[in-house]
Scaffold this motif. Sequence first.
Motif, mmCIF file in Angstrom:
data_model
loop_
_atom_site.group_PDB
_atom_site.id
_atom_site.type_symbol
_atom_site.label_atom_id
_atom_site.label_comp_id
_atom_site.label_asym_id
_atom_site.label_seq_id
_atom_site.Cartn_x
_atom_site.Cartn_y
_atom_site.Cartn_z
ATOM 1 N N ALA A 131 -6.962 -10.541 3.223
ATOM 2 C CA ALA A 131 -5.333 -10.583 3.069
ATOM 3 C C ALA A 131 -4.700 -9.498 3.478
ATOM 4 C CB ALA A 131 -5.183 -11.133 1.650
ATOM 5 N N CYS A 132 -5.410 -8.167 3.112
ATOM 6 C CA CYS A 132 -4.662 -7.142 3.378
ATOM 7 C C CYS A 132 -4.314 -6.540 4.759
ATOM 8 C CB CYS A 132 -5.766 -5.781 3.156
ATOM 9 S SG CYS A 132 -4.916 -4.222 3.018
ATOM 10 N N PRO A 133 -2.761 -6.229 4.837
ATOM 11 C CA PRO A 133 -2.371 -6.006 6.137
ATOM 12 C C PRO A 133 -2.564 -4.744 7.016
ATOM 13 C CG PRO A 133 -0.546 -6.221 4.512
ATOM 14 C CD PRO A 133 -1.931 -6.432 3.856
ATOM 15 N N VAL A 134 -3.217 -3.673 6.126
ATOM 16 C CA VAL A 134 -3.460 -2.522 6.567
ATOM 17 C C VAL A 134 -5.110 -2.363 6.587
ATOM 18 C CG1 VAL A 134 -1.246 -1.279 6.330
ATOM 19 C CG2 VAL A 134 -2.970 -1.527 4.427
ATOM 20 N N HIS A 135 -5.834 -3.597 6.388
ATOM 21 C CA HIS A 135 -7.291 -3.686 6.538
ATOM 22 C C HIS A 135 -7.932 -2.580 5.660
ATOM 23 C CE1 HIS A 135 -6.898 -5.889 10.564
ATOM 24 N NE2 HIS A 135 -5.791 -5.848 10.001
ATOM 25 N N LEU A 136 -7.474 -2.528 4.457
ATOM 26 C CA LEU A 136 -8.186 -1.634 3.335
ATOM 27 C C LEU A 136 -9.145 -2.916 2.732
ATOM 28 C CD1 LEU A 136 -5.356 0.334 1.757
ATOM 29 C CD2 LEU A 136 -6.756 1.094 3.489
ATOM 30 N N ASN A 137 -9.836 -2.177 1.866
ATOM 31 C CA ASN A 137 -10.987 -3.016 0.928
ATOM 32 C C ASN A 137 -10.483 -3.159 -0.468
ATOM 33 O OD1 ASN A 137 -13.184 -4.076 -0.420
ATOM 34 N ND2 ASN A 137 -14.707 -3.066 1.002
ATOM 35 N N PRO A 138 -9.499 -3.941 -0.672
ATOM 36 C CA PRO A 138 -9.084 -3.807 -1.943
ATOM 37 C C PRO A 138 -10.142 -3.977 -3.177
ATOM 38 C CG PRO A 138 -7.753 -5.272 -0.583
ATOM 39 C CD PRO A 138 -8.956 -4.974 0.079
ATOM 40 N N SER A 139 -11.089 -4.892 -2.890
ATOM 41 C CA SER A 139 -12.272 -5.205 -3.865
ATOM 42 C C SER A 139 -12.852 -3.888 -4.189
ATOM 43 C CB SER A 139 -13.049 -6.184 -3.180
ATOM 44 O OG SER A 139 -14.441 -6.041 -3.893
ATOM 45 N N ASP A 144 -3.025 4.349 2.190
ATOM 46 C CA ASP A 144 -2.231 3.950 3.197
ATOM 47 C C ASP A 144 -1.718 2.335 2.480
ATOM 48 O OD1 ASP A 144 -2.635 5.267 5.420
ATOM 49 O OD2 ASP A 144 -4.638 4.314 5.908
ATOM 50 N N CYS A 145 -2.261 2.044 1.295
ATOM 51 C CA CYS A 145 -1.744 1.030 0.560
ATOM 52 C C CYS A 145 -0.223 1.090 0.258
ATOM 53 C CB CYS A 145 -2.646 0.775 -0.748
ATOM 54 S SG CYS A 145 -1.686 -0.478 -1.883
ATOM 55 N N PHE A 146 0.654 0.110 0.807
ATOM 56 C CA PHE A 146 1.999 0.086 0.511
ATOM 57 C C PHE A 146 2.391 -0.834 -0.483
ATOM 58 C CE2 PHE A 146 3.602 -3.325 3.036
ATOM 59 C CZ PHE A 146 2.410 -3.636 3.755
ATOM 60 N N GLU A 147 1.478 -1.197 -1.374
ATOM 61 C CA GLU A 147 1.851 -1.950 -2.480
ATOM 62 C C GLU A 147 2.639 -3.496 -2.463
ATOM 63 O OE1 GLU A 147 3.561 0.735 -5.154
ATOM 64 O OE2 GLU A 147 2.306 2.447 -4.641
ATOM 65 N N CYS A 148 1.913 -3.914 -1.262
ATOM 66 C CA CYS A 148 2.632 -5.227 -0.996
ATOM 67 C C CYS A 148 2.153 -6.373 -1.860
ATOM 68 C CB CYS A 148 2.186 -5.751 0.541
ATOM 69 S SG CYS A 148 0.373 -5.997 0.878
ATOM 70 N N GLY A 149 1.108 -6.266 -2.412
ATOM 71 C CA GLY A 149 0.548 -7.315 -3.497
ATOM 72 C C GLY A 149 -0.271 -8.275 -2.924
ATOM 73 N N CYS A 150 -0.602 -8.562 -1.895
ATOM 74 C CA CYS A 150 -1.325 -9.600 -0.964
ATOM 75 C C CYS A 150 -2.578 -9.766 -1.820
ATOM 76 C CB CYS A 150 -1.544 -9.394 0.442
ATOM 77 S SG CYS A 150 0.041 -9.336 1.468
ATOM 78 N N CYS A 151 -3.157 -8.457 -1.848
ATOM 79 C CA CYS A 151 -4.391 -8.889 -2.498
ATOM 80 C C CYS A 151 -4.748 -9.302 -3.976
ATOM 81 C CB CYS A 151 -5.261 -7.180 -2.527
ATOM 82 S SG CYS A 151 -4.346 -6.160 -3.281
ATOM 83 N N THR A 152 -3.588 -8.815 -4.743
ATOM 84 C CA THR A 152 -3.322 -9.613 -6.005
ATOM 85 C C THR A 152 -3.135 -11.174 -6.196
ATOM 86 O OG1 THR A 152 -2.507 -7.593 -6.704
ATOM 87 C CG2 THR A 152 -2.213 -9.279 -8.266
ATOM 88 N N LEU A 165 -5.063 -6.007 -8.862
ATOM 89 C CA LEU A 165 -5.432 -4.970 -7.912
ATOM 90 C C LEU A 165 -4.314 -3.888 -7.496
ATOM 91 C CD1 LEU A 165 -7.413 -7.068 -5.613
ATOM 92 C CD2 LEU A 165 -8.179 -5.411 -6.860
ATOM 93 N N VAL A 166 -3.254 -4.585 -7.494
ATOM 94 C CA VAL A 166 -1.951 -3.531 -6.869
ATOM 95 C C VAL A 166 -1.461 -2.897 -8.197
ATOM 96 C CG1 VAL A 166 -0.085 -5.299 -7.169
ATOM 97 C CG2 VAL A 166 0.118 -3.565 -5.570
ATOM 98 N N GLN A 167 -1.376 -3.341 -9.270
ATOM 99 C CA GLN A 167 -1.155 -2.637 -10.142
ATOM 100 C C GLN A 167 -2.157 -1.405 -10.374
ATOM 101 O OE1 GLN A 167 -0.953 -5.569 -10.134
ATOM 102 N NE2 GLN A 167 0.837 -6.558 -11.117
ATOM 103 N N TYR A 168 -3.565 -1.626 -10.300
ATOM 104 C CA TYR A 168 -4.331 -0.714 -10.326
ATOM 105 C C TYR A 168 -4.081 0.452 -9.407
ATOM 106 C CZ TYR A 168 -7.733 -3.373 -12.901
ATOM 107 O OH TYR A 168 -8.410 -4.430 -13.989
ATOM 108 N N PHE A 169 -3.858 0.169 -8.096
ATOM 109 C CA PHE A 169 -3.365 0.968 -7.069
ATOM 110 C C PHE A 169 -2.246 2.016 -7.286
ATOM 111 C CE2 PHE A 169 -5.539 -2.528 -4.170
ATOM 112 C CZ PHE A 169 -6.853 -2.081 -4.798
ATOM 113 N N ARG A 170 -1.119 1.511 -7.955
ATOM 114 C CA ARG A 170 -0.195 2.093 -8.317
ATOM 115 C C ARG A 170 -0.537 3.065 -9.411
ATOM 116 N NH1 ARG A 170 3.421 -2.984 -9.064
ATOM 117 N NH2 ARG A 170 4.121 -3.411 -7.117
#
Length: 452
Positions: free
Chosen positions: A386-394, A416-424, A433-438
């Motif tokens: 799902a990640c649009p910038v091809h990160l490994n959120p897991s 590079d994560c812009f906190e879109c929330g797709c992974c969550t 996940l996105v809350q962890y990254f913030r």
Amino acid sequence: MDLMQLLGIGKATFSHGVHPPEYKKGTGSSKIRRLSFSPEMILPLAQHFGAPSLPVVHEGQEVVRGEVLAEADGFMSVPLHSPATGVIRKIGLMPTARGPKTESIVLKLHAGVSQEVLYGAPQNIADMTPEALIDAVRNTGMVGLGGASFPTHAKMRIPEDQRVDTVLVNGCECEPYLTTDHRVMMEYSMDLLTGIEVAMKATGAARAIIGIEDNKPDAIEALLKACPADGNVTVGVMKTKYPQGAEKMMIKALLNREVPSGDYPAAVGVSVYNVATLTQLGALLPQCQGLIERVVTITGPGIKKPGNYLVALGTPLRFVLENLGFHGDADHLIMGGPMMGASVASLDVPITKGISGILVLTDEAKSKQTPRKVWPCIRCAYCVRACPVHLNPSELGMLAAKRQYQTMEEKFNLNDCFECGCCTYVCPSAIPLVQYFRIAKAINRENRERVA
Ligand code: SF4
Ligand code: SF4
């Protein structure tokens, strides 16, 4: 056959992303209406990215609608204008949607007086140099109305070693529920074209493309009709997918250019603006007026009269919701959309320049939005796909759980994560996940500031 097929238009997109339910039908087709003035307005001096504005008024001073209340403090700052005619009741700390109290101007309205707007001398865009235009943009107090609140004039000042050939205008509005941009494109298309003219002239771009998702065929049609015949401003139809409106996704989809990690769109010859920003700019700049109001989508199952409303900046949230029939409580409010918006804990915060939507959820809708029970990662890789910038959120999530924030940044491109929330959104284990990254980014930022 749909409109796009009839016109022979292809649909651009990017890889990955998600398809959340849209929830746009109710407000997408209803015209913008003006909300009445609240008796008191709260105007934070920091409504934008950069240095807060500096007050030029004092408590007890009478002010007129449109008058400058605070001046820009340096280049990365903008002035603040009065949204109504009244008297300055207080200059001091007031609550904001971001949480902590911040220095604000509190304006008490005069009942029954004219709310005519104070304009400056008319300005003719055709006669202005790019530098003069950038100054004029700054004088309007304009910032990115899509939510980023980055000063618009600063975006238009392109570094000397870079050249911009294309202005991209973001009309995707890919967040569920929000329909502000949709209505603005439908109802104020001529102001949008004026704003595009300003952006093209200020940046030196020879062309502009208005990117619109294919779930807004009426807006596509309206703008195809309104665009000038010279072909310098065109419409780019994009597939409906979240987060299609993110700068890097739009640039990839419409121009097949990739913005390098850590860089800005100007590095690949592009300058990106939200449609609401350029539309307001197109309305304000020719008459030398400041930004005093904006269109906000107020919607969700917890509001009786959902719609798109023209709201004076500084209007308290409590006033907005009481006028439109609020039947929830303060825990169920989100400023912005459900994917990237932030929860609001108090009704005593004002509408500011960057707020494009207020989402009012009921208990039932909220529990669907935010499942509470979190399970361990099952390595399904849905988040990676799902990640649009091809990160490994897991992987990033596991490092966050071990508080290895530095490793997340250095080895797994956290920034590079812009906190879109797709992974969550796709995670079957409901890992936030996105809350962890913030949190990880904030801690890294703090550590850097401590060392500096
Ligand atoms: S929040 Fe960050 S990591 Fe998650 S999908 Fe979006 S960009 Fe990727
Ligand atoms: S989507 Fe959730 S469960 Fe699946 S790999 Fe990613 S973090 Fe793990």
